[in-house]
Scaffold this motif. Structure first.
Motif, PDB file in Angstrom:
ATOM      1  N   SER A  60       9.692 -17.116 -25.805  1.00 17.96           N
ATOM      2  CA  SER A  60      10.566 -16.004 -25.389  1.00 17.96           C
ATOM      3  C   SER A  60      11.454 -16.471 -24.238  1.00 17.96           C
ATOM      4  O   SER A  60      10.974 -17.009 -23.244  1.00 17.96           O
ATOM      5  CB  SER A  60       9.740 -14.809 -24.940  1.00 17.96           C
ATOM      6  OG  SER A  60       9.020 -14.287 -26.025  1.00 17.96           O
ATOM      7  N   GLY A  61      12.717 -16.318 -24.415  1.00 23.91           N
ATOM      8  CA  GLY A  61      13.661 -16.724 -23.389  1.00 23.91           C
ATOM      9  C   GLY A  61      13.960 -18.208 -23.356  1.00 23.91           C
ATOM     10  O   GLY A  61      14.714 -18.679 -22.513  1.00 23.91           O
ATOM     11  N   THR A  63      15.800 -21.453 -24.250  1.00 19.54           N
ATOM     12  CA  THR A  63      17.138 -21.774 -24.723  1.00 19.54           C
ATOM     13  C   THR A  63      17.309 -23.287 -24.809  1.00 19.54           C
ATOM     14  O   THR A  63      16.553 -24.046 -24.197  1.00 19.54           O
ATOM     15  CB  THR A  63      18.226 -21.180 -23.791  1.00 19.54           C
ATOM     16  OG1 THR A  63      17.995 -21.675 -22.475  1.00 19.54           O
ATOM     17  CG2 THR A  63      18.176 -19.669 -23.803  1.00 19.54           C
TER      18      THR A  63
END
Length: 69
Positions: A60-61, A63
């Motif tokens: 999650s999150g 990148t």
């Protein structure tokens, strides 16, 4: 507990580009992941539900800029 074969499972395709999208299915406390282009004939990666939850929380999150060293 024995891991399921995912025969007859309902696969959900995750939206992507290029036609090689991941598909996931849940069966008997396990999550299966496969490539949509391979379908039933391709390899299958299997996670326990707890392993899958940990994976999802872990990415999650996340990148692509975090891949750079």
């Amino acid at each position: 507990m024995k891991r399921p074969t995912f025969q007859g499972a309902v696969w959900k395709t995750i939206p992507c580009n290029g036609g090689q999208c991941p598909q996931i299915a849940y069966q008997d406390g396990y999550v299966g992941v496969r490539n949509s282009k391979d379908g039933d004939d391709g390899p299958l990666v299997v996670f326990s539900a707890d392993e899958w939850d940990g994976f999802v929380v872990g990415i999650s999150g996340f990148t692509s800029d975090k891949l750079e060293s």
